[in-house]
Design a protein around this motif. Structure first.
Motif, PDB file in Angstrom:
ATOM      1  N   LEU A 106      -5.479  -9.612  -7.568  1.00  0.00           N
ATOM      2  CA  LEU A 106      -4.558  -9.766  -6.450  1.00  0.00           C
ATOM      3  C   LEU A 106      -5.279 -10.286  -5.218  1.00  0.00           C
ATOM      4  CD1 LEU A 106      -2.882  -6.298  -6.986  1.00  0.00           C
ATOM      5  CD2 LEU A 106      -1.973  -8.509  -7.728  1.00  0.00           C
ATOM      6  N   GLY A 107      -4.639 -11.207  -4.507  1.00  0.00           N
ATOM      7  CA  GLY A 107      -5.238 -11.761  -3.295  1.00  0.00           C
ATOM      8  C   GLY A 107      -4.184 -12.273  -2.345  1.00  0.00           C
ATOM      9  N   GLY A 108      -4.586 -12.511  -1.103  1.00  0.00           N
ATOM     10  CA  GLY A 108      -3.699 -13.095  -0.113  1.00  0.00           C
ATOM     11  C   GLY A 108      -2.884 -12.098   0.679  1.00  0.00           C
ATOM     12  N   GLU A 109      -2.799 -10.849   0.219  1.00  0.00           N
ATOM     13  CA  GLU A 109      -2.022  -9.824   0.909  1.00  0.00           C
ATOM     14  C   GLU A 109      -2.681  -8.459   0.693  1.00  0.00           C
ATOM     15  OE1 GLU A 109       2.466 -11.681   0.166  1.00  0.00           O
ATOM     16  OE2 GLU A 109       1.663 -10.147  -1.157  1.00  0.00           O
ATOM     17  N   LYS A 110      -2.337  -7.519   1.543  1.00  0.00           N
ATOM     18  CA  LYS A 110      -2.808  -6.149   1.370  1.00  0.00           C
ATOM     19  C   LYS A 110      -2.196  -5.553   0.107  1.00  0.00           C
ATOM     20  CE  LYS A 110      -3.077  -1.707   3.767  1.00  0.00           C
ATOM     21  NZ  LYS A 110      -2.722  -0.950   5.000  1.00  0.00           N
ATOM     22  N   PHE A 160      -1.250 -18.691  -7.716  1.00  0.00           N
ATOM     23  CA  PHE A 160      -1.267 -19.016  -6.300  1.00  0.00           C
ATOM     24  C   PHE A 160      -0.589 -20.368  -6.075  1.00  0.00           C
ATOM     25  CE2 PHE A 160      -5.050 -16.127  -6.149  1.00  0.00           C
ATOM     26  CZ  PHE A 160      -4.510 -15.221  -5.245  1.00  0.00           C
ATOM     27  N   PRO A 161      -0.011 -20.583  -4.893  1.00  0.00           N
ATOM     28  CA  PRO A 161       0.678 -21.854  -4.628  1.00  0.00           C
ATOM     29  C   PRO A 161      -0.285 -23.035  -4.608  1.00  0.00           C
ATOM     30  CG  PRO A 161       1.303 -20.166  -3.031  1.00  0.00           C
ATOM     31  CD  PRO A 161       0.133 -19.624  -3.792  1.00  0.00           C
ATOM     32  N   LEU A 201      -7.394  -5.583  -9.880  1.00  0.00           N
ATOM     33  CA  LEU A 201      -8.490  -5.821  -8.950  1.00  0.00           C
ATOM     34  C   LEU A 201      -7.953  -6.468  -7.684  1.00  0.00           C
ATOM     35  CD1 LEU A 201     -11.245  -7.317 -11.302  1.00  0.00           C
ATOM     36  CD2 LEU A 201     -11.028  -4.961 -10.515  1.00  0.00           C
ATOM     37  N   ALA A 202      -8.308  -5.922  -6.538  1.00  0.00           N
ATOM     38  CA  ALA A 202      -7.956  -6.530  -5.261  1.00  0.00           C
ATOM     39  C   ALA A 202      -9.130  -7.370  -4.770  1.00  0.00           C
ATOM     40  CB  ALA A 202      -7.607  -5.460  -4.234  1.00  0.00           C
ATOM     41  N   MET A 232      -0.502 -13.629  -5.669  1.00  0.00           N
ATOM     42  CA  MET A 232      -0.078 -12.791  -4.553  1.00  0.00           C
ATOM     43  C   MET A 232       0.644 -11.552  -5.085  1.00  0.00           C
ATOM     44  SD  MET A 232      -0.756 -14.742  -1.732  1.00  0.00           S
ATOM     45  CE  MET A 232       0.453 -14.479  -0.445  1.00  0.00           C
ATOM     46  N   PRO A 233       0.374 -10.373  -4.535  1.00  0.00           N
ATOM     47  CA  PRO A 233       1.008  -9.144  -5.032  1.00  0.00           C
ATOM     48  C   PRO A 233       2.533  -9.204  -5.046  1.00  0.00           C
ATOM     49  CG  PRO A 233      -0.782  -8.610  -3.549  1.00  0.00           C
ATOM     50  CD  PRO A 233      -0.613 -10.092  -3.480  1.00  0.00           C
TER      51      PRO A 233
END
Length: 286
Positions: free
Chosen positions: A242-246, A165-166, A270-271, A216-217
């Protein structure tokens, strides 16, 4: 709380109700300008909020309620808990704490609970960014919640996490950071693509040899596709978070396929669903 995952649903709900009553009466109503004004306007007695079901009596908080206006530029501050020293001095519990622990210890405890130490914010995609502040107690809650995310992902202390992640005042980065620390799990933050670039991230990926990738995906897909093209190796990888986006099902399959092309075996994807206002992300079970 130890053994939190072994509590019955009834026990969990009872604990939630007890904590909610204390929070509304002793924290929210006395110290939050927004909710005190709201409850007074709606003629809601804070003592009447006794269970989680009673929360439906409170008007829903909208994004617009948090945004600054020309007439009220510091609107988000109305949601902060800003203690009134006079209120604390009148509380018998404060007097008792001072007698038992001493004045300095009580002052330190209050700073831990109310003094802001960390700021995150919304991204500002649909409106102006909204800041959210974390006290020492909030950071400890972030560690606790993040550790439970680690547990649900069945991570161990032998795992190595690469946090893609940033570097930003962004919940996803800090939750991953504190989650790993809470479970004594080795982790490295790369700052995403803007800090090291694609090549730098791939170089670090091969050096660290992570078992868990978090990011992020879209960026992970870009990184793994480039890694597969360059025949980079990822033999230790077993889980992608995965996180931050669908996350579409096809994205999961593509990421797992690319990881296997880089030498990984079976891959779990894992989302998570997180939002800055909650100061938390919720994972799906492995």
């Amino acid at each position: 709380m130890k053994h939190w995952d072994q509590l019955t649903p009834d026990k969990v709900r009872n604990l939630q109700d007890v904590l909610l009553r204390k929070f509304i009466r002793n924290q929210v109503y006395p110290f939050s300008r927004h909710y005190r004004k709201l409850m007074d306007e709606q003629c809601i007695d804070p003592v009447s909020i006794r269970t989680v079901e009673d929360l439906r009596r409170l008007p829903f908080t909208r994004k617009e309620d948090l945004l600054s206006t020309p007439e009220h530029p510091g609107r988000a501050k109305d949601f902060l808990l800003l203690p009134d020293p006079a209120v604390f001095r009148r509380r018998p519990s404060t007097v008792l704490k001072v007698l038992i622990r001493g004045r300095q210890r009580v002052r330190d405890d209050l700073e831990y609970e109310y003094q802001p130490l960390l700021l995150t914010s919304t991204t500002g995609r649909s409106a102006d960014p909204v800041p959210f502040l974390y006290t020492g107690q909030d950071i400890e809650n972030l560690r606790t919640a993040g550790g439970r995310v680690i547990d649900l992902g069945e991570s161990t202390r032998e795992d190595r996490i690469l946090n893609l992640f940033p570097y930003a005042p962004h919940l996803a980065y800090w939750l991953t950071h504190y989650a790993a620390h809470s479970r004594n799990t080795f982790s490295v933050g790369t700052g995403g693509g803007k800090v090291l670039g694609t090549s730098g991230n791939l170089d670090l990926l091969e050096k660290i040899r992570p078992s868990i990738l978090v990011g992020m995906p879209t960026f992970l897909y870009h990184l793994l596709r480039q890694g597969a093209t360059e025949k980079r190796r990822l033999e230790k990888l077993r889980c992608i978070v995965l996180g931050g986006e669908k996350v579409a099902p096809g994205t999961r399959r593509k990421l797992a396929t690319l990881a296997r092309e880089m030498g990984a075996g079976s891959i779990t994807t894992l989302a998570t669903y997180g939002f800055t206002e909650a100061k938390l992300a919720f994972p799906e079970c492995a």
